[in-house]
Motif scaffolding. Structure first.
Motif: not given
Length: 383
Positions: A280-290, A296-306
């Motif tokens: 079983y395969q998941y194809f994930v598109k990761v989008v860098p997100t700030i 003013g607190h900054v979080t570096y993370s990512n969103q994704y679609s699949v």
């Protein structure tokens, strides 16, 4: 002087009423309480509206290089025992990590989903410091024993002090380990028996990975590091059930730190295997997100679609669950903002005046209506 004061008094735009002419009524008190309650309700509603943050998004080209991607996961396999479940990762740069154990925890679960045992070290038994055999010519009372790798040593002084190390040495050679009961380390650790003891159990595997921020994949395989050796895979499959059921539930899957409003599409997703076995395969598109909050607190993370796809064993698929991820060249910046408080102040004044005016009209109507009824009753005209 009095004449001047009288002229100034005549210009007063706010004439005052003598307190002797005030008439406080019960109806006026009720109207006052109701109007104050309405004004408080409107004020709280207005305040909550203005305190509600708005999100402003920006799109930029991601020019970052040499960064890493943090992957958090929590996946349950109801029909795959922990001893036969491994985690591997690789990327397009050629870097591979096989049978990952660092920051990984496994929980043996029974058929009812209850936790039987927690394995922090992953697959296999703990390393035995003093195995049965001495190898490599290390003699002397103060020297530690060095276990044999049974012909799979890469050098004369290589030691295999556990069943797992023997298996790893055989994997690197591409050899099959036909009977682990003949290996002293495996026999002493009771490895084969431990695998058999997990029959009918499932496994919950959770932890995190730190990989290069390039396209790649990580996968949960029903057979340790099967990419190393097809012969070794066949040896492992001999210990497994006749049917490889990779039904699973993704309790959590995220790429990076959590921030308010983040939605991970695969959280809680469950897949049940049908009559066909395979991958079983998941194809994930990761989008860098700030994400930047109002403080003013900054979080570096990512969103994704699949997207998802099942590849059956008839097509040559090896049993397992694969996550293929690709990194988007576009970076999203999310800014949380508040509206200006001056707008709240002006809006609050306007609706206060409106409520006060309407309440005055209602109070006057009730007051004069009561007076009219009272006069008519006194004159005997109201019956």
């Amino acid at each position: 002087m009095n004449a001047v004061f009288n002229k100034l008094r005549s210009l007063d735009a706010y004439p005052k009423v003598n307190e002797d002419f005030y008439n406080r009524t019960l109806s006026g008190g009720v109207v006052t309480i109701v109007s104050v309650a309405v004004m408080l309700f409107l004020f709280i509603s207005e305040l909550s509206l203005y305190l509600y943050t708005v999100t402003e998004s920006q799109l930029l080209v991601d020019t970052s290089r040499g960064e890493t991607l943090h992957i958090n996961f929590d996946v349950t396999f109801p029909y795959v025992r922990c001893s036969m479940l491994s985690l591997d990762a690789m990327d397009i740069s050629g870097e591979q990590h096989l049978d990952i154990r660092h920051n990984i925890m496994k929980k043996r679960i029974d058929s009812h989903g209850n936790v039987v045992e927690v394995k922090q070290d992953g697959i296999g038994a703990p390393k035995i410091e003093r195995p049965l055999q001495k190898h490599g010519g290390r003699l002397g009372h103060d020297e530690e024993y060095c276990g044999s790798c049974f012909g799979a040593e890469e050098s004369d002084d290589q030691c295999c002090n556990s069943c797992e190390e023997v298996r790893e040495a055989y994997r690197k050679k591409g050899w099959a380990l036909s009977n682990m009961d003949l290996i002293d380390q495996c026999q002493r650790e009771g490895y084969v028996q431990k695998v058999k003891d997990e029959e009918g159990e499932g496994c919950n595997i959770l932890g995190s990975l730190e990989v290069n921020k390039v396209a790649g994949n990580f996968h949960f395989a029903t057979g340790k590091s099967f990419l190393q050796s097809a012969m070794f895979l066949a040896d492992l499959l001999a210990l497994q059930d006749n049917h490889l059921n990779i039904s699973h539930q993704i309790n959590k899957l995220s790429f990076g730190a959590h921030f308010p409003g983040l939605v991970n599409p695969l959280d809680g997703v469950k897949w049940v295997q049908g009559p066909s076995h395979g991958m079983y395969q998941y194809f994930v598109k990761v989008v860098p997100t700030i994400y930047k909050d109002i403080r003013g607190h900054v979080t570096y993370s990512n969103q994704y679609s699949v997207t998802e796809h099942f590849k059956s064993s008839e097509q040559g698929a090896v049993p397992g669950v694969f996550f293929f991820y690709d990194i988007s060249p576009i970076k999203v910046i999310l800014l949380k903002k508040l509206d200006y408080f001056i707008l709240l102040k002006s809006g609050h004044v306007s609706f206060d005046v409106g409520v006060f005016t309407v309440a005055g009209i209602v109070d006057s109507s009730i007051y004069y209506g009561q007076r009219t009824i009272k006069k008519k009753m006194e004159l005997g005209k109201y019956r």
